[in-house]
Design an enzyme around this catalytic site. Sequence first.
Site, short mmCIF file in Angstrom:
data_model
loop_
_atom_site.label_atom_id
_atom_site.label_comp_id
_atom_site.label_asym_id
_atom_site.label_seq_id
_atom_site.Cartn_x
_atom_site.Cartn_y
_atom_site.Cartn_z
N HIS A 1 0.84 -1.20 0.00
CA HIS A 1 0.00 0.00 0.00
C HIS A 1 0.88 1.25 0.00
O HIS A 1 2.10 1.18 0.21
CB HIS A 1 -0.94 0.01 1.22
CG HIS A 1 -0.21 -0.04 2.52
ND1 HIS A 1 -0.11 -1.17 3.29
CD2 HIS A 1 0.46 0.91 3.19
CE1 HIS A 1 0.59 -0.91 4.37
NE2 HIS A 1 0.95 0.34 4.33
C1 T46 Z 1 2.97 0.80 6.93
C2 T46 Z 1 3.77 -0.43 7.16
C3 T46 Z 1 5.24 -0.14 7.28
C4 T46 Z 1 -4.06 -0.85 13.67
O1 T46 Z 1 -5.13 -1.14 14.24
N1 T46 Z 1 -3.39 0.30 14.02
C5 T46 Z 1 -2.22 0.67 13.43
O2 T46 Z 1 -1.66 1.71 13.77
C6 T46 Z 1 -1.68 -0.19 12.41
C7 T46 Z 1 -0.38 0.20 11.72
C8 T46 Z 1 -2.35 -1.33 12.09
N2 T46 Z 1 -3.51 -1.66 12.71
C9 T46 Z 1 -4.16 -2.92 12.39
C10 T46 Z 1 -4.80 -2.96 11.00
C11 T46 Z 1 -4.66 -4.40 10.60
O3 T46 Z 1 -5.79 -5.13 11.05
O4 T46 Z 1 -3.19 -3.95 12.38
C12 T46 Z 1 -3.44 -4.90 11.36
C13 T46 Z 1 -2.21 -5.07 10.47
O5 T46 Z 1 -1.97 -3.85 9.77
P1 T46 Z 1 -1.44 -3.82 8.27
O6 T46 Z 1 -1.95 -4.98 7.52
O7 T46 Z 1 -1.73 -2.46 7.70
O8 T46 Z 1 0.14 -3.99 8.48
P2 T46 Z 1 1.30 -3.85 7.42
O9 T46 Z 1 2.48 -4.45 8.06
O10 T46 Z 1 0.90 -4.33 6.08
O11 T46 Z 1 1.51 -2.26 7.25
C14 T46 Z 1 1.95 -1.48 8.36
C15 T46 Z 1 1.20 -0.15 8.42
O12 T46 Z 1 -0.21 -0.41 8.39
C16 T46 Z 1 1.53 0.76 7.27
O13 T46 Z 1 1.05 2.06 7.54
O14 T46 Z 1 3.44 1.74 6.33
O15 T46 Z 1 3.35 -1.21 8.27
#
Ligand code: T46
Length: 143
Positions: free
Chosen positions: A51
């Site tokens: 993303h």
């Molecule tokens: C990014 C990369 C480096 C939350 O509830 N609060 C938060 O602050 C974050 C970051 C995530 N979440 C929840 C949302 C999802 O259900 O945690 C779960 C995993 O998040 P996500 O799939 O977005 O994780 P990554 O590792 O794909 O991405 C993250 C960050 O979301 C993103 O902003 O830049 O790490």
Amino acid sequence: MIQNTKVIDLPCWQDATGSLVAIEANGTIPFDVNRVYYIFSANDESHRGFHSHRNLEQLLICIHGSVDILISDGFSSETVTLNKPEKGLIIGPMVWREMMNFADDAVLLVLASRHYETEDYMRDFDEFVIEARKYFGETNRSR
Ligand code: T46
């Protein structure tokens, strides 16, 4: 480097008793910190991210182990390996990111400029490329 990204050496104080890295908002990094999160228990099969963000600015630091971060500004891409606690990657708006090749012991710490906002995410790569090219095209023209 990819536009809106920067690799930085974080200030590190080392002596015989150990090492200390200090990060100051609007000093070491060019934004306020409103959120901190970290990713761990990943492995070499974990592939995360996929993303971009419209507004968010972040500093990524692999404080233990190593991880590869693929970044793209819609024109070209590059992979940055984060593998030491005093190396940081700043990622600004409109940069696609994917995280992969996590070492089993990797801990990826992220300092973020904004609270968690689902509407800030762009998850479709083709749409991202169109918007990023407009965004950076306009940014480049105004320089
Ligand atoms: C990014 C990369 C480096 C939350 O509830 N609060 C938060 O602050 C974050 C970051 C995530 N979440 C929840 C949302 C999802 O259900 O945690 C779960 C995993 O998040 P996500 O799939 O977005 O994780 P990554 O590792 O794909 O991405 C993250 C960050 O979301 C993103 O902003 O830049 O790490």
